[in-house]
Design an enzyme around this catalytic site. Sequence first.
Site, PDB file in Angstrom:
ATOM      1  N   CYS A   4       0.832  -1.203   0.000  1.00 47.00           N
ATOM      2  CA  CYS A   4       0.000   0.000   0.000  1.00 47.00           C
ATOM      3  C   CYS A   4       0.867   1.254   0.000  1.00 47.00           C
ATOM      4  O   CYS A   4       1.846   1.342   0.742  1.00 47.00           O
ATOM      5  CB  CYS A   4      -0.916  -0.005   1.222  1.00 47.00           C
ATOM      6  SG  CYS A   4      -2.114   1.335   1.215  1.00 47.00           S
ATOM      7  N   ARG A  22     -13.080   1.080  -4.514  1.00 51.87           N
ATOM      8  CA  ARG A  22     -12.502   1.128  -3.165  1.00 51.87           C
ATOM      9  C   ARG A  22     -11.704   2.413  -2.969  1.00 51.87           C
ATOM     10  O   ARG A  22     -11.552   2.904  -1.850  1.00 51.87           O
ATOM     11  CB  ARG A  22     -11.602  -0.097  -2.951  1.00 51.87           C
ATOM     12  CG  ARG A  22     -11.186  -0.319  -1.506  1.00 51.87           C
ATOM     13  CD  ARG A  22     -10.365  -1.598  -1.362  1.00 51.87           C
ATOM     14  NE  ARG A  22     -10.231  -1.975   0.035  1.00 51.87           N
ATOM     15  CZ  ARG A  22      -9.299  -1.494   0.852  1.00 51.87           C
ATOM     16  NH1 ARG A  22      -8.428  -0.615   0.394  1.00 51.87           N
ATOM     17  NH2 ARG A  22      -9.247  -1.888   2.113  1.00 51.87           N
ATOM     18  N   HIS A  58      16.405  -7.497  16.771  1.00 54.26           N
ATOM     19  CA  HIS A  58      16.647  -8.378  15.631  1.00 54.26           C
ATOM     20  C   HIS A  58      17.946  -9.156  15.816  1.00 54.26           C
ATOM     21  O   HIS A  58      18.778  -8.829  16.670  1.00 54.26           O
ATOM     22  CB  HIS A  58      16.707  -7.558  14.334  1.00 54.26           C
ATOM     23  CG  HIS A  58      15.369  -7.233  13.769  1.00 54.26           C
ATOM     24  ND1 HIS A  58      14.621  -8.142  13.048  1.00 54.26           N
ATOM     25  CD2 HIS A  58      14.629  -6.095  13.819  1.00 54.26           C
ATOM     26  CE1 HIS A  58      13.480  -7.581  12.673  1.00 54.26           C
ATOM     27  NE2 HIS A  58      13.454  -6.335  13.132  1.00 54.26           N
TER      28      HIS A  58
END
Length: 400
Positions: A219, A315, A385
Amino acid sequence: MGTKNIGKGLTFEDILLVPNYSEVLPREVSLETKLTKNVSLKIPLISSAMDTVTEHLMAVGMARLGGIGIIHKNMDMESQVNEVLKVKNWISNLEKNESTPDQNLDKESTDGKDTKSNNNIDAYSNENLDNKGRLRVGAAIGVNEIERAKLLVEAGVDVIVLDSAHGHSLNIIRTLKEIKSKMNIDVIVGNVVTEEATKELIENGADGIKVGIGPGSICTTRIVAGVGVPQITAIEKCSSVASKFGIPIIADGGIRYSGDIGKALAVGASSVMIGSILAGTEESPGEKELIGDTVYKYYRGMGSVGAMKSGSGDRYFQEKRPENKMVPEGIEGRVKYKGEMEGVVYQLVGGLRSCMGYLGSASIEELWKKSSYVEITTSGLRESHVHDVEIVKEVMNYSK
């Protein structure tokens, strides 16, 4: 000037949940939750209504593992209804045990009813079934698609997802009110990120609220439009209102690791919707592509030009625009192929169980009450991490 700063927004990588004293073992926790006011889940996972994520094979897999899949709407009404019927006609383990205990059933039977061999009954002992013993399934619609909703309800769909990039809008509310006045069906509405939107949609009949503007991997809304709220803050804001009405929140987008699911639930979500993690599985409808020695699957955002041309333009309020006039809010890409979804979901659920064990929470409701978090710095994220070592053997549930 009317613009105002309403505060800082946090997302998954900005926080860590704080462990509590625990007498809860991960294997003992209950992951049952509410999808909507009247529809339950055995695990809090939903496959997203994207045309490279969920058609009937994905929806069947999700329901057999205890979640639910939402059939995308980038197809004509008849095709979407048929996808729902394929899920509803799939023979569940309950039916197999009662009527065909020794029958070896093919994945696709010749009469059009989809069935699957009972190779691993333990993996599918948690099926999410309706009151007729059929697998549960949802389907997405757009604004003003009342006839589509009617046909889906007649086909036996368990929940309608009224899907828009901006759920706090006039036509969404009008469509919601019309569906609720004409049909006996639970409706999830989204996407939103504010308390005001949550309250207004619930007051107009929403049975579930989908939260997230721009957190998804494919997105670009936050960059192209400059609009959105980081996902942890959005979930907190929306759930603070929805909880007063007893309406569940679905956290949609931004999930990269199993730990993100625990974080989303801890701050108020009842379930999470997943796209990219499932897009690489065998059951997704995306096409495979071999590049060098690596297999990928095609994955695109519903705000990409390709998806909008196929039917998702409404949308993003662009359903009547020619291709050269579209302003995309998503991209088209690929993700590594991961094999069958069962293993992927197993890792997600396992990580969530570990989270709840650390927090001493035997249920999602307990998780809401007991959880607290710290904001972390970039140094804290780096420390979280893998560091100062080269990974020589990949694992299923982690990549940097």
